[in-house]
Motif scaffolding. Structure first.
Motif, PDB file in Angstrom:
ATOM      1  N   GLY A 278      -1.053   2.015  -9.791  1.00 13.26           N
ATOM      2  CA  GLY A 278      -0.795   2.536  -8.444  1.00 13.26           C
ATOM      3  C   GLY A 278      -1.907   2.114  -7.513  1.00 13.26           C
ATOM      4  N   GLU A 279      -2.696   3.087  -7.072  1.00 11.66           N
ATOM      5  CA  GLU A 279      -3.872   2.772  -6.258  1.00 11.66           C
ATOM      6  C   GLU A 279      -5.096   2.609  -7.152  1.00 11.66           C
ATOM      7  OE1 GLU A 279      -4.301   4.581  -2.076  1.00 11.66           O
ATOM      8  OE2 GLU A 279      -3.283   6.139  -3.218  1.00 11.66           O
ATOM      9  N   GLY A 280      -5.855   1.566  -6.910  1.00 12.30           N
ATOM     10  CA  GLY A 280      -7.125   1.387  -7.595  1.00 12.30           C
ATOM     11  C   GLY A 280      -8.209   1.494  -6.543  1.00 12.30           C
TER      12      GLY A 280
ATOM     13  N   VAL B 248       0.847  -1.195   0.000  1.00 15.07           N
ATOM     14  CA  VAL B 248       0.000   0.000   0.000  1.00 15.07           C
ATOM     15  C   VAL B 248       0.884   1.247   0.000  1.00 15.07           C
ATOM     16  CG1 VAL B 248      -1.616   1.391   1.381  1.00 15.07           C
ATOM     17  CG2 VAL B 248      -1.996  -1.071   1.125  1.00 15.07           C
ATOM     18  N   GLN B 249       1.907   1.241   0.837  1.00 12.28           N
ATOM     19  CA  GLN B 249       2.830   2.371   0.889  1.00 12.28           C
ATOM     20  C   GLN B 249       3.550   2.557  -0.443  1.00 12.28           C
ATOM     21  OE1 GLN B 249       4.831   0.926   4.673  1.00 12.28           O
ATOM     22  NE2 GLN B 249       4.793   3.119   5.074  1.00 12.28           N
ATOM     23  N   MET B 250       3.945   1.447  -1.053  1.00 13.35           N
ATOM     24  CA  MET B 250       4.640   1.513  -2.340  1.00 13.35           C
ATOM     25  C   MET B 250       3.719   2.075  -3.421  1.00 13.35           C
ATOM     26  SD  MET B 250       7.744   0.707  -3.472  1.00 13.35           S
ATOM     27  CE  MET B 250       8.461  -0.791  -2.783  1.00 13.35           C
TER      28      MET B 250
ATOM     29  N   LEU C 135      -5.236   3.228 -17.835  1.00 14.70           N
ATOM     30  CA  LEU C 135      -4.268   3.151 -16.749  1.00 14.70           C
ATOM     31  C   LEU C 135      -4.926   3.705 -15.485  1.00 14.70           C
ATOM     32  CD1 LEU C 135      -1.078   4.357 -18.666  1.00 14.70           C
ATOM     33  CD2 LEU C 135      -1.923   2.033 -18.354  1.00 14.70           C
ATOM     34  N   ILE C 136      -5.018   2.870 -14.474  1.00 16.13           N
ATOM     35  CA  ILE C 136      -5.785   3.193 -13.262  1.00 16.13           C
ATOM     36  C   ILE C 136      -4.860   3.562 -12.109  1.00 16.13           C
ATOM     37  CG2 ILE C 136      -7.373   2.231 -11.544  1.00 16.13           C
ATOM     38  CD1 ILE C 136      -8.395   0.376 -13.826  1.00 16.13           C
ATOM     39  N   ASP C 137      -5.095   4.731 -11.513  1.00 15.85           N
ATOM     40  CA  ASP C 137      -4.280   5.172 -10.380  1.00 15.85           C
ATOM     41  C   ASP C 137      -4.998   6.295  -9.647  1.00 15.85           C
ATOM     42  OD1 ASP C 137      -2.272   5.678  -8.573  1.00 15.85           O
ATOM     43  OD2 ASP C 137      -0.979   6.747  -9.984  1.00 15.85           O
TER      44      ASP C 137
END
Length: 317
Positions: A197-199, A60-62, A156-158
């Motif tokens: 990244g984050e989804g 999660v941090q990454m 591209l999802i982030d």
């Protein structure tokens, strides 16, 4: 300058010692080559131990790393002739989503993705990568355009999620997300979605209905953030690490559950270490996936997408 993470502290400290010894050797008559080589061997082992045993919270941090490559970074390497298009033809242009046309290995494609900022000023302009309704409507406009001209779509999802402000709700945030889910399900061109990244929540799902769904190794994909889940479950957002351990939000968890098609490996230490190399790793998965989907007819593409999400729904139920 690369920003370090909490679990990377031993690596960062050891790298600092090696750099100090190299500087001392270069500015004095003392030869510390042997000591430096030993420390470098120790560093390799330490990196291997740390990066091969990362916890869900570490990932999660990454995924949230401030220097993690963004959609525009990957576009630079994968779609060098990208031409960005703007606006939803209803309200305005949302910079939290970028989209346009490009060529991928000579093939015309449409590329759409969430876009975070690199500094505070840009993050404010792009609302930290959290789109308003006009962002999703812009994305849908480009998808329908791609369908009209028979161009494959790459998303591209982030994002942490859709923008939660009052104005976004007034302009129909929920409807815009639901409309994208509905329309993407029936697109007659290949759709490939990659979580970089984050989804997060519906904000990610609005670009996530595709024939293929991939995740970078250190990305996350979930209906709610660990902090949000902790606040709901234990009334304490500080329990986020505990929540992350149980939510099954990492790429490897979701591959095992059958939610995603494949995990795209990351460079050692995370995608932010080498964006160009990471783009090459994405390319190695994207190219064969697109080649496979281009063999399908329009009806087969819709049927494949339907079967994919029906199977996910049946499994999760």
């Amino acid at each position: 300058m690369v920003v370090g993470l909490e679990f990377e502290k031993p690596v960062t400290e050891l790298k600092g010692k090696i750099a100090e010894l190299k500087h001392f050797t270069s500015t004095s008559d003392v030869d510390l080559t042997e000591e430096i080589e030993k420390l470098e061997q120790r560093l390799k082992k330490l990196e291997k131990d740390i990066y091969e045993s990362m916890t869900p919270w570490d990932r999660v941090q990454m995924a949230r790393h401030p220097e993690r490559p963004t959609t525009l970074d990957y576009i630079t390497y994968l779609f060098p002739d990208f031409m960005e298009l703007h606006g939803d033809r209803l309200f305005g242009d949302d910079e939290a989503i970028v989209g346009g046309v490009a060529k991928y290995k000579g093939l015309p494609v449409t590329v759409i993705g969430h876009q975070r900022g690199r500094d505070t000023k840009e993050n404010i302009r792009r609302t930290f990568g959290m789109p308003h309704p006009e962002g999703y409507r812009k994305a849908l406009r480009l998808m329908k355009q791609a369908e009209k001209f028979h161009r494959p779509i790459i998303c591209l999802i982030d994002t942490k999620g859709a923008y939660p402000g009052k104005a976004a709700e007034e302009r129909g945030q929920s409807e815009a997300i639901a409309r994208n889910l509905f329309e993407m399900a029936g697109l007659t061109v290949p759709v490939i979605c990659i979580v970089i990244g984050e989804g997060g929540s519906g904000g990610a799902l609005a670009l996530g209905v595709g024939n293929k769904l991939f995740m970078l190794e250190n990305s996350t994909y979930s209906v709610i953030s660990p902090e949000g889940a902790a606040a709901l479950l234990w009334k304490d957002a500080s329990q986020a690490k505990r929540a992350a351990e149980t939510m099954k939000i990492t790429a490897h968890d979701l591959k095992e559950l059958g939610i995603i098609d494949a995990v795209i490996p990351e460079v050692r230490g995370g995608a932010h270490r080498d964006a160009k190399k990471q783009a090459e790793l994405i390319d190695a998965v994207l190219a064969p996936a697109l080649k496979e989907l281009l063999k399908l007819s329009t009806s087969e593409l819709v049927d494949q997408r339907y079967d994919k999400y029906k199977a996910i729904g049946e499994y999760t139920l």
